[in-house]
Write a protein that holds these residues in place. Structure first.
Motif, short mmCIF file in Angstrom:
data_model
loop_
_atom_site.label_atom_id
_atom_site.label_comp_id
_atom_site.label_asym_id
_atom_site.label_seq_id
_atom_site.Cartn_x
_atom_site.Cartn_y
_atom_site.Cartn_z
N ARG A 46 -16.22 -26.59 62.63
CA ARG A 46 -15.66 -25.34 63.15
C ARG A 46 -14.14 -25.32 63.01
NH1 ARG A 46 -19.97 -25.76 66.94
NH2 ARG A 46 -18.69 -27.02 68.35
N ARG A 47 -13.51 -26.46 63.27
CA ARG A 47 -12.05 -26.52 63.12
C ARG A 47 -11.65 -26.36 61.65
NH1 ARG A 47 -12.46 -30.87 66.86
NH2 ARG A 47 -12.25 -32.33 65.11
N ALA A 48 -12.41 -26.98 60.76
CA ALA A 48 -12.09 -26.88 59.34
C ALA A 48 -12.29 -25.47 58.81
CB ALA A 48 -12.96 -27.86 58.53
N SER A 49 -13.21 -24.70 59.42
CA SER A 49 -13.46 -23.33 58.96
C SER A 49 -12.30 -22.40 59.28
CB SER A 49 -14.74 -22.79 59.59
OG SER A 49 -14.60 -22.66 60.99
N ASN A 50 -11.38 -22.83 60.15
CA ASN A 50 -10.22 -22.01 60.47
C ASN A 50 -9.16 -22.04 59.37
OD1 ASN A 50 -11.23 -21.21 63.00
ND2 ASN A 50 -10.44 -23.05 63.99
N SER A 51 -9.32 -22.94 58.40
CA SER A 51 -8.38 -23.04 57.29
C SER A 51 -9.04 -22.51 56.02
CB SER A 51 -7.95 -24.49 57.08
OG SER A 51 -7.29 -24.99 58.23
N ILE A 52 -8.27 -21.82 55.20
CA ILE A 52 -8.80 -21.28 53.95
C ILE A 52 -8.71 -22.34 52.86
CG2 ILE A 52 -8.18 -18.93 54.57
CD1 ILE A 52 -5.77 -19.13 52.78
N ALA A 53 -9.54 -22.18 51.85
CA ALA A 53 -9.57 -23.14 50.75
C ALA A 53 -8.34 -22.98 49.87
CB ALA A 53 -10.84 -22.93 49.92
N LEU A 55 1.70 -15.15 55.24
CA LEU A 55 1.43 -16.19 56.24
C LEU A 55 0.10 -16.88 56.00
CD1 LEU A 55 2.69 -14.46 59.51
CD2 LEU A 55 3.83 -16.21 58.16
N ALA A 56 -0.93 -16.11 55.60
CA ALA A 56 -2.24 -16.70 55.34
C ALA A 56 -2.18 -17.67 54.16
CB ALA A 56 -3.26 -15.61 55.06
N ALA A 57 -1.46 -17.28 53.10
CA ALA A 57 -1.36 -18.15 51.94
C ALA A 57 -0.50 -19.38 52.23
CB ALA A 57 -0.78 -17.37 50.75
N ARG A 67 -4.42 -19.98 57.11
CA ARG A 67 -5.15 -19.61 58.32
C ARG A 67 -6.17 -18.53 57.99
NH1 ARG A 67 -3.81 -23.72 59.62
NH2 ARG A 67 -2.53 -24.42 61.36
N TYR A 68 -7.43 -18.81 58.34
CA TYR A 68 -8.52 -17.88 58.02
C TYR A 68 -8.36 -16.55 58.74
CZ TYR A 68 -13.16 -15.83 57.94
OH TYR A 68 -14.19 -14.94 57.80
N ARG A 69 -8.02 -16.57 60.00
CA ARG A 69 -7.95 -15.33 60.77
C ARG A 69 -6.87 -14.40 60.22
NH1 ARG A 69 -8.69 -17.42 67.07
NH2 ARG A 69 -10.81 -18.26 66.79
N LEU A 70 -5.74 -14.96 59.81
CA LEU A 70 -4.70 -14.13 59.21
C LEU A 70 -5.20 -13.49 57.92
CD1 LEU A 70 -1.52 -16.35 59.72
CD2 LEU A 70 -1.95 -14.10 60.72
N ALA A 71 -5.95 -14.27 57.13
CA ALA A 71 -6.48 -13.73 55.87
C ALA A 71 -7.50 -12.62 56.14
CB ALA A 71 -7.12 -14.85 55.05
N ALA A 72 -8.35 -12.81 57.15
CA ALA A 72 -9.36 -11.80 57.46
C ALA A 72 -8.71 -10.50 57.93
CB ALA A 72 -10.31 -12.33 58.53
N VAL A 123 -10.68 -15.98 49.05
CA VAL A 123 -9.88 -16.71 50.04
C VAL A 123 -10.63 -16.81 51.36
CG1 VAL A 123 -7.80 -16.58 51.46
CG2 VAL A 123 -7.65 -16.21 49.00
N ILE A 124 -11.31 -15.72 51.77
CA ILE A 124 -11.97 -15.73 53.09
C ILE A 124 -13.45 -16.09 53.01
CG2 ILE A 124 -10.35 -14.03 53.99
CD1 ILE A 124 -12.43 -11.89 53.62
N THR A 125 -14.01 -16.16 51.81
CA THR A 125 -15.45 -16.46 51.70
C THR A 125 -15.73 -17.86 51.20
OG1 THR A 125 -15.51 -15.49 49.47
CG2 THR A 125 -16.05 -14.04 51.32
N ARG A 126 -14.81 -18.47 50.51
CA ARG A 126 -15.07 -19.79 49.92
C ARG A 126 -14.73 -20.89 50.91
NH1 ARG A 126 -12.91 -20.58 43.99
NH2 ARG A 126 -14.36 -18.81 43.83
N ARG A 127 -15.62 -21.88 51.01
CA ARG A 127 -15.38 -23.02 51.89
C ARG A 127 -14.36 -23.97 51.27
NH1 ARG A 127 -21.02 -25.48 54.29
NH2 ARG A 127 -21.47 -23.85 55.81
#
Length: 210
Positions: free
Chosen positions: A19-26, A91-93, A97-102, A154-158
């Motif tokens: 869950r913590r790792a999912s907060n970061s984008i690939a 900021l997301a790039a 941060r996943y939430r910023l990208a979403a 960015v937001i869909t790839r693990r």
């Protein structure tokens, strides 16, 4: 359901780590495309949007934007593209941060809608004193449109870390479920099977008492 609530701490800690790792984008090439789109959008604010007025003048109603007969759609496009791409995209790039990208993806998608409305309104109400769009707004529109597609991977790839943890957690969960099944089988092994109990003498004694 009982097996899931009794998982050992190792499986639970792996789930929390995932869950913590999912907060970061690939770290994919799309991340750098997004950063380039954000840079182009910020540069476009220095170029004419309409009637010689620079894009940053469309952030709020100014004398220059009113002289260019700016529409509400153009004001909204400037704000949504600035926040969704210029701020959230950068900021997301940079922070991954996943939430910023979403959030940025949603706002950038809305900016595309306002971009189409801006073009339609200015062309449909074209008169002799209505200035046309400048190079800046077309550059911003191109950057926003490209960013909408760049946001998707960015937001869909693990990320690599999340995939590794997911594989490890699946293996640990499978091992835990097997261990629980073996433990349950061992506990029930000591219980007599009613189908294998020889109660013929007891039944014969019962018949004699009758």
């Amino acid at each position: 359901m009982a097996a899931e609530t009794n998982l050992p701490t190792s499986a639970e800690s792996l789930a929390e780590a995932e869950r913590r790792a999912s907060n970061s984008i690939a770290d994919t090439p799309a991340r750098w495309v997004l950063l380039a789109c954000a840079a182009l959008m910020l540069v476009s604010l220095l170029l004419p949007f309409a009637g010689g007025a620079a894009g940053w003048r469309f952030l709020v109603p100014t004398e220059a934007s009113r002289g260019a007969k700016a529409s509400i759609a153009e004001y909204l496009f400037t704000w949504f593209s600035l926040v969704g791409l210029g701020v959230c995209g950068t900021l997301a790039a940079a922070l991954r941060r996943y939430r910023l990208a979403a959030v940025g993806w949603v706002l950038t998608g809305m900016a595309v809608v306002f971009a189409l409305m801006s073009v339609w309104l200015r062309r449909s109400s074209a008169t002799a004193d209505m200035p046309g769009h400048g190079a800046g707004i077309y550059l911003a529109m191109a950057a926003v449109l490209a960013a909408v597609f760049a946001y998707v991977p960015v937001i869909t790839r693990r990320g690599g870390e999340q995939e590794a943890i997911a594989v490890e957690r699946a293996a640990a969960q499978g091992t835990d479920e097997v261990a629980l099944a073996q433990r349950a089988a061992a506990e029930h092994a000591h219980e007599p099977n009613p189908l294998l109990v020889d109660d013929r003498r007891a039944r014969a004694a019962e018949r004699r008492r009758r």
